[in-house]
Scaffold this active site. Structure first.
Site, PDB file in Angstrom:
ATOM      1  N   ALA A  90       0.857  -1.182   0.000  1.00 31.12           N
ATOM      2  CA  ALA A  90       0.000   0.000   0.000  1.00 31.12           C
ATOM      3  C   ALA A  90       0.893   1.232   0.000  1.00 31.12           C
ATOM      4  CB  ALA A  90      -0.880  -0.008   1.241  1.00 31.12           C
ATOM      5  N   GLY A 134       0.478  -5.098   0.664  1.00 30.74           N
ATOM      6  CA  GLY A 134      -0.694  -5.168  -0.204  1.00 30.74           C
ATOM      7  C   GLY A 134      -0.379  -5.790  -1.553  1.00 30.74           C
ATOM      8  N   GLU A 137      -0.620  -9.384  -0.906  1.00 35.76           N
ATOM      9  CA  GLU A 137      -2.053  -9.694  -0.733  1.00 35.76           C
ATOM     10  C   GLU A 137      -2.782  -9.682  -2.070  1.00 35.76           C
ATOM     11  OE1 GLU A 137      -2.348  -6.571   2.288  1.00 35.76           O
ATOM     12  OE2 GLU A 137      -3.282  -8.067   3.565  1.00 35.76           O
ATOM     13  N   GLU A 157       3.944  -5.106   7.218  1.00 37.36           N
ATOM     14  CA  GLU A 157       3.082  -4.129   7.885  1.00 37.36           C
ATOM     15  C   GLU A 157       3.445  -3.936   9.352  1.00 37.36           C
ATOM     16  OE1 GLU A 157       2.040  -6.588   5.915  1.00 37.36           O
ATOM     17  OE2 GLU A 157       0.545  -5.843   4.498  1.00 37.36           O
TER      18      GLU A 157
HETATM   19  N1  COA Z   1       4.508   3.297  -0.322  1.00 38.78           N
HETATM   20  C1  COA Z   1       4.906   4.470  -0.803  1.00 38.78           C
HETATM   21  N2  COA Z   1       6.084   4.662  -1.406  1.00 38.78           N
HETATM   22  C2  COA Z   1       6.885   3.599  -1.538  1.00 38.78           C
HETATM   23  C3  COA Z   1       6.531   2.326  -1.054  1.00 38.78           C
HETATM   24  C4  COA Z   1       5.282   2.209  -0.425  1.00 38.78           C
HETATM   25  N3  COA Z   1       4.831   1.043   0.032  1.00 38.78           N
HETATM   26  N4  COA Z   1       7.536   1.475  -1.324  1.00 38.78           N
HETATM   27  C5  COA Z   1       8.479   2.180  -1.961  1.00 38.78           C
HETATM   28  N5  COA Z   1       8.103   3.471  -2.076  1.00 38.78           N
HETATM   29  C6  COA Z   1       8.824   4.566  -2.708  1.00 38.78           C
HETATM   30  C7  COA Z   1       9.947   5.069  -1.849  1.00 38.78           C
HETATM   31  O1  COA Z   1       9.469   5.985  -0.863  1.00 38.78           O
HETATM   32  C8  COA Z   1      10.821   5.728  -2.875  1.00 38.78           C
HETATM   33  O2  COA Z   1      10.251   6.969  -3.218  1.00 38.78           O
HETATM   34  P1  COA Z   1      11.173   8.298  -3.362  1.00 38.78           P
HETATM   35  O3  COA Z   1      12.151   7.967  -4.459  1.00 38.78           O
HETATM   36  O4  COA Z   1      10.209   9.372  -3.736  1.00 38.78           O
HETATM   37  O5  COA Z   1      11.839   8.476  -2.043  1.00 38.78           O
HETATM   38  C9  COA Z   1      10.677   4.812  -4.078  1.00 38.78           C
HETATM   39  O6  COA Z   1       9.473   4.113  -3.871  1.00 38.78           O
HETATM   40  C10 COA Z   1      11.808   3.809  -4.209  1.00 38.78           C
HETATM   41  O7  COA Z   1      11.894   3.084  -2.987  1.00 38.78           O
HETATM   42  P2  COA Z   1      13.243   2.939  -2.125  1.00 38.78           P
HETATM   43  O8  COA Z   1      12.856   2.702  -0.711  1.00 38.78           O
HETATM   44  O9  COA Z   1      14.142   4.097  -2.392  1.00 38.78           O
HETATM   45  O10 COA Z   1      13.860   1.633  -2.787  1.00 38.78           O
HETATM   46  P3  COA Z   1      14.850   0.595  -2.065  1.00 38.78           P
HETATM   47  O11 COA Z   1      15.347  -0.293  -3.158  1.00 38.78           O
HETATM   48  O12 COA Z   1      15.844   1.291  -1.225  1.00 38.78           O
HETATM   49  O13 COA Z   1      13.910  -0.256  -1.076  1.00 38.78           O
HETATM   50  C11 COA Z   1      11.945  -1.489  -0.459  1.00 38.78           C
HETATM   51  C12 COA Z   1      12.876  -1.044  -1.619  1.00 38.78           C
HETATM   52  C13 COA Z   1      10.764  -2.214  -1.123  1.00 38.78           C
HETATM   53  C14 COA Z   1      12.681  -2.437   0.472  1.00 38.78           C
HETATM   54  C15 COA Z   1      11.450  -0.255   0.313  1.00 38.78           C
HETATM   55  O14 COA Z   1      10.985   0.717  -0.619  1.00 38.78           O
HETATM   56  C16 COA Z   1      10.353  -0.528   1.293  1.00 38.78           C
HETATM   57  O15 COA Z   1      10.598  -1.069   2.364  1.00 38.78           O
HETATM   58  N6  COA Z   1       9.104  -0.139   0.943  1.00 38.78           N
HETATM   59  C17 COA Z   1       7.963  -0.272   1.811  1.00 38.78           C
HETATM   60  C18 COA Z   1       7.454  -1.705   1.809  1.00 38.78           C
HETATM   61  C19 COA Z   1       6.305  -1.845   2.786  1.00 38.78           C
HETATM   62  O16 COA Z   1       6.432  -1.654   3.973  1.00 38.78           O
HETATM   63  N7  COA Z   1       5.135  -2.216   2.237  1.00 38.78           N
HETATM   64  C20 COA Z   1       3.948  -2.455   3.033  1.00 38.78           C
HETATM   65  C21 COA Z   1       3.162  -1.223   3.191  1.00 38.78           C
HETATM   66  S1  COA Z   1       1.724  -1.510   4.238  1.00 38.78           S
END
Ligand code: COA
Length: 283
Positions: A90, A134, A137, A157
């Site tokens: 999400a 999500g 999911e 989450e």
């Molecule tokens: N929601 C909103 N933005 C997200 C996102 C999410 N779930 N997952 C990634 N992004 C965005 C980042 O904020 C970043 O945006 P920016 O460039 O404007 O700062 C962009 O996507 C790239 O992500 P980044 O974190 O820089 O890539 P990474 O390779 O370092 O890490 C992940 C990848 C997937 C490990 C990391 O993005 C992450 O942990 N995301 C959240 C996953 C999560 O918790 N999902 C469940 C949500 S309920």
């Protein structure tokens, strides 16, 4: 029970799909059709790793509403744009300041999870990268899942002080069992594609460069089957985790009987007896 379905849909998150764009007005998704009766719905926010914001849900639900009525579509593939991510969950940016009631409505009412759950045609999630929260999911709400060796799965989450709300605690647990589902949900840790395969979370794992070809081969194979039988089969299999055995067996035989009212059943039987390939029409 809907009988008019004659198509299979594949849900995926990959690149370089050559198609005719059939619904060009969306901002956060694209929907394209391949010649073989396969539609591809791509979540298209690669700069945010295809995170699911409310617009993706709204546009995705609208697209699924159209695709369910479109008899020229036999298979749906869902994927995410870019090479890094299927769907990274999400959109966390939308969580700040959200109240309980608002968020409950977003996830419960017109969500992609629910639309997929009731979608009558087969759907394949093609998972080429991060498949988190999500995103995982959403993949779980699909019928089949193919993954690239680079894919990573998780329900992170808990790290945000919340729990999965798009079916993760229920579908993941039913699919891979409580032991590993509990571990994934309580730790928030990611697992790799091979582990996901070993747990039964995905149907197959392919080298990244073969994912699209292998997934579409699977979609094509399913798209050649009788559409109404596919729908009945999907409904019957889903019942196994939602009803007790007696109820499931009763419903199965009803769904089996429905197939006997179709032209495609006559065609399938005739083709076997005449030693030829059947041509199913979805009737
Ligand atoms: N929601 C909103 N933005 C997200 C996102 C999410 N779930 N997952 C990634 N992004 C965005 C980042 O904020 C970043 O945006 P920016 O460039 O404007 O700062 C962009 O996507 C790239 O992500 P980044 O974190 O820089 O890539 P990474 O390779 O370092 O890490 C992940 C990848 C997937 C490990 C990391 O993005 C992450 O942990 N995301 C959240 C996953 C999560 O918790 N999902 C469940 C949500 S309920």
């Amino acid at each position: 029970m809907m009988l008019e379905v004659s198509n299979l849909i594949l849900l995926t998150s990959t690149t370089n799909i050559r198609h005719l764009n059939i619904m060009p007005d969306y901002e956060t998704i694209s929907v394209e059709k391949r010649d073989e009766g396969i539609a591809v719905l791509t979540i298209n926010r690669p700069d945010k790793l295809n995170a699911l914001n409310s617009k993706v849900h709204a546009e995705g639900v609208a697209a699924l509403d159209e695709l369910r009525k479109d008899d020229s579509v036999r298979v749906l593939v869902i994927t995410g744009a870019g090479e890094k991510s299927f769907i990274a969950g999400a959109d966390i940016g939308e969580f700040a300041g959200k109240t309980s009631v608002t968020q409950r409505n977003v996830f419960q009412e017109r969500s992609l999870f629910n639309s997929l759950d009731t979608f009558p045609k087969p759907v394949i999630a093609m998972i080429n990268g991060f498949c988190l929260g999500g995103g995982c999911e959403l993949a779980l709400a699909c019928d089949l899942r193919t993954a690239s060796e680079k894919a990573r799965f998780g329900q992170p989450e808990i790290n945000l002080g919340i729990i999965p709300g798009g079916g993760g605690t229920q579908r993941l647990t039913r699919l891979i069992g409580e032991t590993k589902a509990m571990e994934m949900i309580l730790t928030g840790d990611m697992i790799d594609a091979q582990t996901a395969y070993n747990l039964g979370l995905v149907n197959d794992v392919f080298p990244a460069e073969e994912l699209e070809e292998k997934t579409f081969a699977l979609a094509n194979k399913i798209a050649e089957k009788a559409p109404i039988a596919l729908q009945m089969a999907k409904e019957a299999v889903k019942l196994a985790s939602r009803s007790n055995l007696d109820e499931g067996l009763r419903r199965e035989v009803d769904l089996f009987a429905v197939c006997f009212s179709t032209e495609d059943k006559e065609e399938g039987v005739a083709a076997f007896l005449e030693k030829r390939k059947p041509v199913f029409k979805g009737r």
